[in-house]
Design an enzyme around this catalytic site. Structure first.
Site, short mmCIF file in Angstrom:
data_model
loop_
_atom_site.label_atom_id
_atom_site.label_comp_id
_atom_site.label_asym_id
_atom_site.label_seq_id
_atom_site.Cartn_x
_atom_site.Cartn_y
_atom_site.Cartn_z
CG HIS A 427 -2.30 0.57 0.91
ND1 HIS A 427 -2.53 1.49 -0.09
CD2 HIS A 427 -3.51 0.34 1.48
CE1 HIS A 427 -3.81 1.81 -0.12
NE2 HIS A 427 -4.44 1.13 0.82
CG ASP A 431 -2.63 5.13 -4.87
OD1 ASP A 431 -1.99 5.12 -3.81
OD2 ASP A 431 -2.54 6.02 -5.73
#
Length: 455
Positions: A427, A431
Site C-alpha cells: 500500500h 493505491d
C-alpha cells in the site's frame, strides 16, 4: 600421512556467510575426490561442497543449522602426503558426531513405537529421557518424564527399582501403549527380565490396571509426547523472508470472484486438440498470459521497491515468480520474460522450474529477480487467502479453488465454474483503486479468454 583442511568456499555474489544444512559424511568415513561432503545454503540456493582430495574424515567443523563464515574450517581430512596443515593444528569447533550418534542410539532403545508418523516419538514412562528428532536429524533430549504410579487397585509395588528401564520389544511396547499399561510396573519373565506378551496378559488378569485404565481405548489414551523441530535450512530462510516481508510491507488484500467457465472450456478444447503434440495445459499459463497483458496498463505493479533508498523500479519485462511447494518448503522459481512465451512454452517452463525446485536442482539465478509473483494451492486453494508479498516486490496474485456452483445468468440459474483471485499489494506504492482496476482487468481477460490472443 598429513592433514588437509577444507574451508567454507566463497560462493560469490558478495556472500560472507552460509548455513550448513546437511552433512553427507561422518568422522571416520573414507572419501574420494569430487565426493559431496556437505550441503550449504545461501539466501538464494543450496550448494553442494565436494572434496578436492581423497582422504579420511578426521573431524567436522560445524553443526547442522550453524551459520558459518566463508573461509572458516568446514572439515579436515587425513590424507596421504603432507596435506595442507600441520597435524597438530588447532581445530575450530569439532563436532563429535559418532559420540552423539551413540548417545542417541542408547537413548532411543527404550522408546515405544507409534505408527502415526515417521518422526513421532512417544514419551516413555519413568525418568528416562526421550530423543526427539529435529528437522535436520539432530537428536535433542526432551524433559524427563515423571515416574508414573500404578493405577488404583494395582495391588502391588513397582516391579523394578526406580530409574531402571523396562526391557520389551517394539510390538510389546505398542500393545502396552494401546492398553494403557505402564511397563515400569510389569514384571518381566523373559531373558534378562524382558517383558513379553504373556507378562502383559498376566498383568491384565491380576486387575492391575484398575477400572478406569482398563476401559481406556487406544484412540483415547492420553499423550504426553513432544517434538522439537529445529528451524534450519530452507525452512529458516522462508521464516526470515516472511517475517521481513510482513515487517516492512503494509499489505492489503483485494479479492474478486471470476467466472472461469469459458476459460476452462478453452483449456479443455486446446488440450483435446494439441495436448498429445504440445503437452497438457493447466490454468496457470492462461493466468500468466492475463497478468502479462494487464501489467501493460499498470506498470507500477510490475515493480520492486527499495524502501531504504526510497526508489521504485518499474520493469517492462515480466519476470513472473511461480510459488512452488516442495518437501523442504515454499520456493519461488522465476519464469523469465513471461511476455515472450506462448501458452505451451509457458506451461513447459513452469513445469521445468517446478520440477527443478522440488528436486533441489534450481540454480540461484532461477530463484531470484522476480518482479511479481503468482501463487496457487490448486485444489486446496480454499475460498479466500491473504498471500504474503515476495519482498521487495509490490504485488502478488493468489489463485483460489475453482468450484462449480449455481449462478444467476441472464435471469436463469445455471451452473458455472467460479474462482476467486485473492491478491495482496504494497500500500506504500500501490493505491487501492489501481489494485482493484488491475484485478478487474485480469478478470476481463479470464472471463472473455479470446481477448488473451488479441493484440
Amino acid at each position: 600421512m598429513g592433514i588437509h583442511i577444507i574451508k567454507m568456499p566463497d560462493i560469490g555474489e558478495g556472500i560472507a556467510e552460509v548455513e550448513l544444512v546437511e552433512w553427507h559424511v561422518q568422522p571416520g568415513d573414507t572419501v574420494v575426490e569430487d565426493q559431496v561432503l556437505a550441503d550449504v545454503m545461501t539466501d538464494k540456493a543450496t550448494v553442494q561442497v565436494p572434496s578436492p582430495v581423497d582422504g579420511k574424515v578426521q573431524a567436522l567443523g560445524g553443526k547442522v543449522g550453524e551459520v558459518m563464515a566463508v573461509g572458516s574450517e568446514l572439515i579436515r581430512l587425513e590424507v596421504d602426503g603432507p596435506g595442507n596443515a600441520a597435524a597438530g593444528a588447532k581445530q575450530k569447533r569439532p563436532v563429535e558426531r559418532t559420540e552423539t550418534a551413540a548417545q542417541a542410539e542408547d537413548a532411543t532403545a527404550p522408546a515405544p513405537v507409534q505408527e502415526r508418523g515417521a518422526d513421532a516419538h512417544v514419551a516413555t514412562p519413568g525418568p528416562a529421557q526421550v530423543p526427539i528428532k529435529g528437522q535436520a536429524g539432530q537428536v535433542q533430549p526432551a524433559q524427563s518424564q515423571p515416574q508414573v504410579q500404578p493405577a488404583a487397585g494395582a495391588g502391588h509395588a513397582a516391579a523394578r527399582p526406580a530409574g531402571e528401564k523396562p526391557l520389551a520389544s517394539p510390538a510389546v511396547r505398542k500393545r502396552a501403549w494401546d492398553l494403557g499399561i505402564e511397563l515400569q510396573y510389569v514384571p518381566g519373565t523373559g531373558g534378562g527380565g524382558q517383558i513379553t506378551h504373556n507378562d502383559l496378559d498376566s498383568y491384565l488378569a491380576r486387575g492391575a490396571m484398575g477400572s478406569a485404565a482398563a476401559g481406556r481405548a487406544a484412540g483415547y489414551a492420553p499423550r504426553d509426547d513432544e517434538q522439537a523441530v529445529s528451524v534450519i535450512g530452507l525452512r529458516r530462510k522462508i521464516a526470515e523472508k516472511m517475517q521481513e516481508s510482513k515487517r516492512r510491507i503494509p499489505h492489503f488484500t483485494y479479492v474478486e470472484e471470476v467466472d472461469v467457465t469459458e476459460l476452462d472450456a478453452l483449456r479443455a478444447r486446446l488440450n483435446a486438440q494439441w495436448g498429445a503434440e504440445r503437452g497438457k495445459l493447466t490454468i496457470l499459463p492462461l493466468l500468466a498470459r492475463a497478468m502479462v497483458l494487464a501489467l501493460r496498463d499498470f506498470p507500477q505493479i510490475n515493480a520492486r521497491y527499495d524502501d531504504e533508498a526510497g526508489v521504485v523500479t518499474r520493469y517492462g519485462a515480466v519476470h513472473l515468480g511461480i510459488a512452488a511447494q516442495t518437501e523442504s518448503g515454499l520456493m519461488v522459481p522465476v519464469l523469465r520474460h513471461a511476455e515472450t512465451l506462448d501458452l505451451w512454452a509457458c506451461a513447459a517452463e513452469i513445469a521445468r522450474l517446478a520440477d527443478a525446485a522440488r528436486a533441489g536442482r534450481a540454480a540461484r539465478e532461477e530463484l531470484s529477480g522476480s518482479t511479481i509473483t503468482l501463487t496457487s494451492l490448486g485444489a486446496l486453494g480454499g475460498v479466500v487467502s491473504t498471500p504474503v508479498i515476495n519482498h521487495p516486490e509490490v504485488a502478488i496474485v493468489g489463485v483460489n479453488r475453482m468450484v462449480e456452483r449455481p449462478v444467476i445468468l441472464g435471469g436463469a440459474v445455471v451452473a458455472r465454474k467460479m474462482m476467486n483471485l485473492s491478491s495482496s499489494f504494497d500500500h506504500r506504492v500501490v493505491d487501492g483503486m489501481h489494485a482493484a482496476e488491475f484485478i478487474q482487468t485480469i478478470r476481463g481477460y479470464l472471463e472473455c479468454p479470446a481477448m488473451l490472443f488479441v493484440e
